[in-house]
Design a protein around this motif. Structure first.
Motif, mmCIF file in Angstrom:
data_model
loop_
_atom_site.group_PDB
_atom_site.id
_atom_site.type_symbol
_atom_site.label_atom_id
_atom_site.label_comp_id
_atom_site.label_asym_id
_atom_site.label_seq_id
_atom_site.Cartn_x
_atom_site.Cartn_y
_atom_site.Cartn_z
ATOM 1 N N ALA A 128 0.848 -1.186 0.000
ATOM 2 C CA ALA A 128 0.000 0.000 0.000
ATOM 3 C C ALA A 128 0.893 1.249 0.000
ATOM 4 N N ASN A 129 1.309 1.676 1.175
ATOM 5 C CA ASN A 129 2.130 2.895 1.245
ATOM 6 C C ASN A 129 3.630 2.617 1.261
ATOM 7 N N GLY A 130 4.017 1.364 1.279
ATOM 8 C CA GLY A 130 5.430 1.000 1.167
ATOM 9 C C GLY A 130 6.197 0.964 2.472
ATOM 10 N N GLU A 131 5.528 1.145 3.582
ATOM 11 C CA GLU A 131 6.232 1.183 4.869
ATOM 12 C C GLU A 131 6.881 -0.150 5.217
ATOM 13 N N ALA A 132 6.194 -1.254 4.997
ATOM 14 C CA ALA A 132 6.780 -2.556 5.319
ATOM 15 C C ALA A 132 8.051 -2.785 4.507
ATOM 16 N N VAL A 133 8.002 -2.452 3.225
ATOM 17 C CA VAL A 133 9.177 -2.632 2.371
ATOM 18 C C VAL A 133 10.287 -1.667 2.785
ATOM 19 N N ARG A 134 9.936 -0.442 3.134
ATOM 20 C CA ARG A 134 10.948 0.505 3.610
ATOM 21 C C ARG A 134 11.653 -0.059 4.839
ATOM 22 N N GLY A 135 10.879 -0.646 5.751
ATOM 23 C CA GLY A 135 11.459 -1.256 6.942
ATOM 24 C C GLY A 135 12.367 -2.426 6.599
ATOM 25 N N LEU A 136 11.960 -3.245 5.641
ATOM 26 C CA LEU A 136 12.795 -4.374 5.224
ATOM 27 C C LEU A 136 14.099 -3.876 4.604
#
Length: 194
Positions: A128-136
């Motif tokens: 969605a907003n990319g936060e999970a991927v940013r965290g990864l």
């Protein structure tokens, strides 16, 4: 990936708040044949012969990441949302805001399972907003590992997460980018541009 888009059009549901429900085949009840086809499609975009690890976030990305890792003959590791008693030693940690849960979440990963010698492909089912991927990405950076690429099955393009990642010049690819979704249906990015 046309096969994935067709499944979203046929079986996906749009719920209030721009929630796109694809849990009948992607992230609750899992169509393993579709997952294998997604893994094959990612292999067209990323140098999977040279990765050492597939990384995803708990929990719904685990099924897809596992099938990808099996096809690429490498281990899969996932960032947890909470520390459990069976995690020993040091941890990498990254704070994100979860769109799904509407709260801050700390992704954690044992330093035992991701090191500076790893070449990592991040895989997730939905963005969605990319936060999970940013965290990864942050966890990969903390480990000193090499980020080979980011593969997303379904991106909600209208929420900007994918655009932010593309602007960072990362090796990023989403297989189905939803440009808009409402009671009238789901429109994919290339449909909107046509």
């Amino acid at each position: 990936m046309q096969q994935l888009k067709d499944r979203i059009r046929k079986e996906g549901k749009v719920l209030p708040g721009n929630i796109i429900k694809v849990d009948g085949f992607l992230n609750h009840r899992v169509d393993t044949r579709l997952m294998a086809d997604i893994a094959d499609e990612f292999a067209r975009f990323f140098d999977v012969a040279n990765i050492t690890m597939v990384l995803t976030a708990e929990a719904s990305g685990i099924a897809l990441a596992t099938i990808c890792a099996q096809k690429y003959n490498v281990p899969m590791v996932f960032a947890k949302k909470a520390k459990s008693d069976n995690i020993e030693g040091g941890l990498y940690q990254s704070e994100i805001f979860s769109y799904t849960y509407k709260k801050k979440v700390t992704q954690i990963l044992s330093k035992e399972w991701l090191t500076s010698s790893d070449r990592v492909l991040i895989v997730d089912d939905f963005m969605a907003n990319g936060e999970a991927v940013r965290g990864l990405c942050d966890l990969v950076s903390q480990a000193g590992a090499e980020l080979v690429g980011i593969g997303i099955a379904v991106e909600k393009g209208f929420q900007g997460g994918g655009d932010r990642l593309r602007s960072m010049d990362l090796n990023y690819h989403a297989l189905a980018i939803i440009e808009s979704a409402d009671e009238n249906g789901i429109v994919f990015r290339e449909d909107a541009e046509a």
